[in-house]
Motif scaffolding. Structure first.
Motif, PDB file in Angstrom:
ATOM      1  N   GLN A  99     -12.307  42.322 136.814  1.00 11.50           N
ATOM      2  CA  GLN A  99     -12.736  40.758 136.927  1.00 11.50           C
ATOM      3  C   GLN A  99     -11.055  40.393 137.408  1.00 11.50           C
ATOM      4  N   SER A 100     -10.903  39.856 138.438  1.00  6.74           N
ATOM      5  CA  SER A 100      -9.689  39.308 139.159  1.00  6.74           C
ATOM      6  C   SER A 100      -8.939  38.314 138.303  1.00  6.74           C
ATOM      7  N   ASP A 157      -7.806  36.106 145.404  1.00  4.60           N
ATOM      8  CA  ASP A 157      -9.206  36.071 145.511  1.00  4.60           C
ATOM      9  C   ASP A 157      -9.593  35.323 144.403  1.00  4.60           C
ATOM     10  N   SER A 213     -10.271  33.947 140.621  1.00  7.64           N
ATOM     11  CA  SER A 213     -10.915  34.485 139.477  1.00  7.64           C
ATOM     12  C   SER A 213     -12.331  35.163 139.565  1.00  7.64           C
ATOM     13  N   SER A 214     -12.463  36.275 140.199  1.00  4.98           N
ATOM     14  CA  SER A 214     -13.870  36.697 140.699  1.00  4.98           C
ATOM     15  C   SER A 214     -13.940  37.846 140.014  1.00  4.98           C
ATOM     16  N   MET A 272     -14.679  41.710 141.079  1.00  5.03           N
ATOM     17  CA  MET A 272     -14.285  42.205 142.111  1.00  5.03           C
ATOM     18  C   MET A 272     -15.022  43.742 142.028  1.00  5.03           C
ATOM     19  N   GLY A 323     -17.443  36.265 149.248  1.00  7.72           N
ATOM     20  CA  GLY A 323     -16.556  36.800 147.964  1.00  7.72           C
ATOM     21  C   GLY A 323     -15.470  36.981 148.058  1.00  7.72           C
ATOM     22  N   GLY A 324     -14.705  37.797 147.291  1.00 15.77           N
ATOM     23  CA  GLY A 324     -13.106  37.980 147.655  1.00 15.77           C
ATOM     24  C   GLY A 324     -13.211  39.022 148.671  1.00 15.77           C
ATOM     25  N   SER A 336     -13.843  42.761 147.787  1.00 13.35           N
ATOM     26  CA  SER A 336     -15.032  43.131 147.109  1.00 13.35           C
ATOM     27  C   SER A 336     -16.207  43.449 147.993  1.00 13.35           C
ATOM     28  N   ARG A 347     -21.992  36.340 147.059  1.00 11.11           N
ATOM     29  CA  ARG A 347     -20.645  36.716 146.403  1.00 11.11           C
ATOM     30  C   ARG A 347     -21.210  37.206 144.830  1.00 11.11           C
ATOM     31  N   LEU A 353     -20.329  35.939 140.983  1.00  9.49           N
ATOM     32  CA  LEU A 353     -19.704  35.066 140.090  1.00  9.49           C
ATOM     33  C   LEU A 353     -19.573  35.318 138.778  1.00  9.49           C
ATOM     34  N   THR A 354     -18.541  35.033 137.852  1.00 12.99           N
ATOM     35  CA  THR A 354     -18.535  35.055 136.463  1.00 12.99           C
ATOM     36  C   THR A 354     -19.054  33.683 135.950  1.00 12.99           C
TER      37      THR A 354
END
Length: 124
Positions: A31-32, A37, A39-40, A42, A90-91, A94, A102, A104-105
């Motif tokens: 988790q970035s 990037d 807060s994604s 990865m 996305g990032g 990633s 992408r 997603l959290t």
């Protein structure tokens, strides 16, 4: 890992993880915490992202370990992460980038009962 899952994945995320594993082999998530990037979540080929002593293993999604930095975990430890997939970029580091989607959290706060269970098991 544990009695109450700290990280889950939607069916769409699990399908994407399987496609990525077919292409790249074993994976891992981290988790970035921001920077370039955002807060994604990865996704990397396992072994190409170094897990440090300050990273916390939250669990597995799609038989893939999911980590977060200990400092970031302090802010998120009372929430369950739900990893989903949405259209878009996305990032840039990633693996799902070329797929046109992408990770997603999403999150939800643990219930009082879940927190009690996590504390009793020593996981919180």
């Amino acid at each position: 890992m544990g009695t109450v899952p700290k990280v889950l994945a939607t069916e769409a995320a699990l399908r994407l993880i399987e496609r990525l594993k077919e292409r790249y082999g074993p994976l891992l998530f981290h988790q970035s915490g921001g920077c370039c990037d955002g807060s994604s979540p990865m996704c990397y080929p396992r072994g190409e992202f170094l897990i440090g002593e300050n990273d916390v293993l939250l669990g597995e999604i799609g038989e893939t370990p999911f980590y977060m930095s200990a400092a970031q975990y302090e802010y998120w430890k009372h929430t369950q992460l739900i990893i989903d997939v949405v259209p878009g970029r996305g990032g840039m580091f990633s693996l799902e980038g070329p797929e046109g989607v992408r990770f997603l959290t999403r999150s939800r706060v643990f219930t009082d009962e879940e927190i009690r269970t996590l504390k009793e098991s020593g996981e919180l």
